[in-house]
Motif scaffolding. Structure first.
Motif, PDB file in Angstrom:
ATOM      1  N   LYS A 261       0.823  -1.224   0.000  1.00  0.00           N
ATOM      2  CA  LYS A 261       0.000   0.000   0.000  1.00  0.00           C
ATOM      3  C   LYS A 261       0.852   1.267   0.000  1.00  0.00           C
ATOM      4  CE  LYS A 261      -2.517   0.467   3.704  1.00  0.00           C
ATOM      5  NZ  LYS A 261      -3.494   0.136   4.769  1.00  0.00           N
ATOM      6  N   THR A 262       1.928   1.283   0.815  1.00  0.00           N
ATOM      7  CA  THR A 262       2.795   2.472   0.911  1.00  0.00           C
ATOM      8  C   THR A 262       3.390   2.814  -0.455  1.00  0.00           C
ATOM      9  OG1 THR A 262       3.336   1.957   3.199  1.00  0.00           O
ATOM     10  CG2 THR A 262       4.869   3.402   2.056  1.00  0.00           C
ATOM     11  N   GLU A 263       3.900   1.781  -1.149  1.00  0.00           N
ATOM     12  CA  GLU A 263       4.537   1.987  -2.453  1.00  0.00           C
ATOM     13  C   GLU A 263       3.514   2.440  -3.505  1.00  0.00           C
ATOM     14  OE1 GLU A 263       6.591  -1.689  -0.641  1.00  0.00           O
ATOM     15  OE2 GLU A 263       4.948  -0.345  -0.179  1.00  0.00           O
ATOM     16  N   ILE A 264       2.333   1.808  -3.489  1.00  0.00           N
ATOM     17  CA  ILE A 264       1.274   2.164  -4.449  1.00  0.00           C
ATOM     18  C   ILE A 264       0.841   3.620  -4.249  1.00  0.00           C
ATOM     19  CG2 ILE A 264      -1.181   1.756  -5.008  1.00  0.00           C
ATOM     20  CD1 ILE A 264      -0.577  -1.287  -4.558  1.00  0.00           C
ATOM     21  N   ASN A 265       0.628   4.006  -2.989  1.00  0.00           N
ATOM     22  CA  ASN A 265       0.191   5.385  -2.695  1.00  0.00           C
ATOM     23  C   ASN A 265       1.234   6.415  -3.124  1.00  0.00           C
ATOM     24  OD1 ASN A 265      -2.227   4.500  -1.709  1.00  0.00           O
ATOM     25  ND2 ASN A 265      -1.603   4.518   0.438  1.00  0.00           N
ATOM     26  N   LEU A 267       3.479   6.048  -5.609  1.00  0.00           N
ATOM     27  CA  LEU A 267       3.505   6.124  -7.076  1.00  0.00           C
ATOM     28  C   LEU A 267       2.305   6.921  -7.605  1.00  0.00           C
ATOM     29  CD1 LEU A 267       4.860   2.552  -7.800  1.00  0.00           C
ATOM     30  CD2 LEU A 267       5.980   4.686  -8.445  1.00  0.00           C
ATOM     31  N   LYS A 268       1.165   6.779  -6.947  1.00  0.00           N
ATOM     32  CA  LYS A 268      -0.014   7.583  -7.323  1.00  0.00           C
ATOM     33  C   LYS A 268       0.279   9.066  -7.103  1.00  0.00           C
ATOM     34  CE  LYS A 268      -3.990   4.566  -6.280  1.00  0.00           C
ATOM     35  NZ  LYS A 268      -5.010   4.332  -5.243  1.00  0.00           N
ATOM     36  N   LYS A 269       0.872   9.361  -5.941  1.00  0.00           N
ATOM     37  CA  LYS A 269       1.202  10.753  -5.581  1.00  0.00           C
ATOM     38  C   LYS A 269       2.191  11.363  -6.594  1.00  0.00           C
ATOM     39  CE  LYS A 269       3.709  13.048  -1.903  1.00  0.00           C
ATOM     40  NZ  LYS A 269       4.449  12.836  -0.669  1.00  0.00           N
ATOM     41  N   LEU A 270       3.100  10.520  -7.125  1.00  0.00           N
ATOM     42  CA  LEU A 270       4.097  11.008  -8.084  1.00  0.00           C
ATOM     43  C   LEU A 270       3.518  11.154  -9.495  1.00  0.00           C
ATOM     44  CD1 LEU A 270       7.298   9.023  -6.981  1.00  0.00           C
ATOM     45  CD2 LEU A 270       6.631  11.340  -6.363  1.00  0.00           C
ATOM     46  N   GLY A 301       6.593   1.648   6.709  1.00  0.00           N
ATOM     47  CA  GLY A 301       7.178   2.803   6.014  1.00  0.00           C
ATOM     48  C   GLY A 301       7.709   2.431   4.643  1.00  0.00           C
ATOM     49  N   PHE A 302       8.360   3.391   3.980  1.00  0.00           N
ATOM     50  CA  PHE A 302       8.892   3.128   2.636  1.00  0.00           C
ATOM     51  C   PHE A 302      10.159   2.267   2.751  1.00  0.00           C
ATOM     52  CE2 PHE A 302      11.286   3.893  -1.236  1.00  0.00           C
ATOM     53  CZ  PHE A 302      10.295   3.684  -2.194  1.00  0.00           C
ATOM     54  N   PRO A 303      10.230   1.143   2.023  1.00  0.00           N
ATOM     55  CA  PRO A 303      11.348   0.206   2.218  1.00  0.00           C
ATOM     56  C   PRO A 303      12.694   0.701   1.670  1.00  0.00           C
ATOM     57  CG  PRO A 303       9.821  -0.634   0.555  1.00  0.00           C
ATOM     58  CD  PRO A 303       9.231   0.641   1.079  1.00  0.00           C
ATOM     59  N   THR A 304      13.734   0.497   2.460  1.00  0.00           N
ATOM     60  CA  THR A 304      15.095   0.815   2.012  1.00  0.00           C
ATOM     61  C   THR A 304      15.450   0.042   0.740  1.00  0.00           C
ATOM     62  OG1 THR A 304      17.445   0.778   2.624  1.00  0.00           O
ATOM     63  CG2 THR A 304      16.089  -0.919   3.612  1.00  0.00           C
ATOM     64  N   ASP A 305      14.870  -1.160   0.573  1.00  0.00           N
ATOM     65  CA  ASP A 305      15.165  -1.992  -0.598  1.00  0.00           C
ATOM     66  C   ASP A 305      14.568  -1.434  -1.894  1.00  0.00           C
ATOM     67  OD1 ASP A 305      16.748  -3.763   0.745  1.00  0.00           O
ATOM     68  OD2 ASP A 305      15.329  -5.424   0.745  1.00  0.00           O
ATOM     69  N   LEU A 306      13.768  -0.355  -1.809  1.00  0.00           N
ATOM     70  CA  LEU A 306      13.244   0.280  -3.024  1.00  0.00           C
ATOM     71  C   LEU A 306      13.774   1.701  -3.198  1.00  0.00           C
ATOM     72  CD1 LEU A 306       9.509  -0.899  -3.145  1.00  0.00           C
ATOM     73  CD2 LEU A 306      11.262  -1.360  -4.857  1.00  0.00           C
ATOM     74  N   GLN A 307      14.690   2.089  -2.320  1.00  0.00           N
ATOM     75  CA  GLN A 307      15.210   3.466  -2.357  1.00  0.00           C
ATOM     76  C   GLN A 307      15.963   3.758  -3.664  1.00  0.00           C
ATOM     77  OE1 GLN A 307      18.642   5.350  -2.528  1.00  0.00           O
ATOM     78  NE2 GLN A 307      19.068   4.321  -0.598  1.00  0.00           N
ATOM     79  N   ALA A 308      16.810   2.830  -4.112  1.00  0.00           N
ATOM     80  CA  ALA A 308      17.590   3.057  -5.347  1.00  0.00           C
ATOM     81  C   ALA A 308      16.667   3.149  -6.564  1.00  0.00           C
ATOM     82  CB  ALA A 308      18.604   1.929  -5.537  1.00  0.00           C
ATOM     83  N   GLN A 309      15.618   2.307  -6.585  1.00  0.00           N
ATOM     84  CA  GLN A 309      14.700   2.285  -7.730  1.00  0.00           C
ATOM     85  C   GLN A 309      13.889   3.581  -7.822  1.00  0.00           C
ATOM     86  OE1 GLN A 309      15.392  -0.107  -5.491  1.00  0.00           O
ATOM     87  NE2 GLN A 309      14.400  -2.041  -5.974  1.00  0.00           N
TER      88      GLN A 309
END
Length: 417
Positions: A261-265, A267-270, A301-309
């Protein structure tokens, strides 16, 4: 040595089926050591870290049979207690065999993962917590030598900071400890819930009693079970970003949307358009990307494993963005390579300022770690021309068939020797 050639810039279109979770599979595989029966695991991803963990289990005496989409683990004759550096050096998760070995055999000798010095590294949290269950340990020549002659005994343990690995190790160990263990300030990542579900199905007595507190009553017998591992939420997040950054249209299937949900929200915001179905998400990328501030944090929260992407996507935002890395101290190694492709990113301690409005240019690149490697692929997918990514063995640790999955949705990408 193998490398990837990526020819940009195509919009990705189609469906990508997400594999099983690497980060859920590793602790579950370690936890099978508690058993002296057959365990069948389904949906394990075909990635290097899983191969390494299976080899580690075999070195400890587990019998392993790979049968199409399932892995059969027989620990009826598992009796070894030595996890060698050769098998643990490439992945931090190797330390997760320490808890189950101590619980089952009362002693173990396990290499420190990846040759890290003990100091304030997270392994310290594992060891101090295990000592509260009655474990005596010393560090000698890069190995943890630990024993609990009277077996593990339940206790109240509060983790000094949230640690996924320490939470996993202690949940597994406490499942076989005498009496009751209360663990507080636990990590609550979905992969930990998957481990708890697996242990409960085996017959362990585990219950969440508040958001970050878990109660475990030790057992001595467990059942033979078949279990299917959850989806890989980091792989799912990576392909969601791939659709956003290439202005593509992807359906990401075999997932539980609620978990990401955090990641989806975000990407919508962006600016991306996201449609959510039961086990699938459709994402359509937008040419106009908004800027933002992101701080990585433990789940939810937003995952560190997606920070680079996500950094790659923010390079294309309308204004500058800020990323604060609050989990790992050295996680901006991809910045130099992205800057070589035309990005304008500056770092100061744990903060990165990402200037927007850039077009990536193709380049020869060097992967430094697992998530950094995939961020370079995402940038290369948007650059007009041919990019070459070296040292992709990092990538193979955590992404199953990445070039096949990307080719299927229109990417021009190939592996060369």
């Amino acid at each position: 040595m193998q490398k990837l050639e990526v020819f940009g810039a195509n919009k990705l279109k189609g469906q990508i089926k997400i594999s099983g979770s690497k980060n859920a599979s590793l602790p579950i595989l370690a936890a099978t050591l508690l058993s002296n029966k057959k365990i069948i695991l389904k949906n394990l991803p075909k990635v290097r870290d899983i191969e390494t963990m299976l080899a580690l289990l075999q070195s400890l005496g587990s019998k392993i049979k790979l049968d199409k989409n399932k892995t059969i683990i027989d620990n009826s004759k598992q009796n070894k207690k030595f996890a060698s550096y050769n098998l643990v050096k490439t992945m931090r998760a190797g330390i997760l065999v320490l808890g189950p070995l101590l619980a089952k055999h009362k002693s173990a000798k396990v290499s420190l993962p990846g040759g890290c010095a003990i100091g304030t590294r997270p392994v310290d949290i594992h060891l101090k917590a295990l000592s509260k269950l009655g474990v005596k340990y010393k560090i000698d020549q890069g190995y943890v030598i630990a024993n609990a002659p009277k077996g593990l005994k339940g206790n109240k343990i509060k983790f000094p900071k949230i640690s996924v690995g320490a939470t996993e190790n202690l949940i597994i160990a406490a499942s076989f400890a005498k009496g009751t263990t209360i663990l507080s300030n636990c990590a609550i990542e979905p992969e930990i819930n998957d481990l708890v579900n697996f242990l409960k199905e085996m017959g362990c007595n585990i219950k969440w009693i508040s958001k970050r507190t878990i109660k475990i009553i030790g057992v001595s017998k467990i059942k033979e079970i078949s279990y299917s591992v959850m989806f890989d939420r980091i792989e799912a997040g990576t392909y969601l970003v791939a659709a956003a950054v290439t202005e593509g249209n992807l359906r990401i299937s075999n997932i539980v949307p609620e978990i990401i949900k955090t990641e989806i929200n975000l990407l919508k915001k962006l600016g991306s358009k996201v449609m959510i179905k039961k086990n699938e998400v459709q994402i359509i990328g937008n040419r106009k990307i908004k800027n933002t501030k992101i701080t990585t944090a433990p789940y939810p929260g937003f995952p560190t494993d997606l920070q680079a992407q996500i950094m790659v996507l923010l390079c294309k935002a309308n204004k500058s963005s800020i990323i604060k890395e609050d989990i790992f101290e050295n996680r901006f190694m991809h910045v130099a390579e992205l800057n070589r492709m035309g990005a304008r990113i500056s770092t100061n301690g744990n903060k990165a300022i990402v200037e927007g409005n850039i077009n990536f240019a193709p380049a020869e690149l060097m992967a430094t770690d697992l998530r950094a490697s995939v961020s370079l692929i995402l940038a290369a997918l948007t650059a007009k021309g041919k990019s070459v990514i070296n040292r992709i063995y990092h990538l193979d640790r955590g992404y199953e068939n990445i070039e096949k999955k990307l080719k299927k949705v229109g990417a021009k990408i190939r592996r060369v020797n």
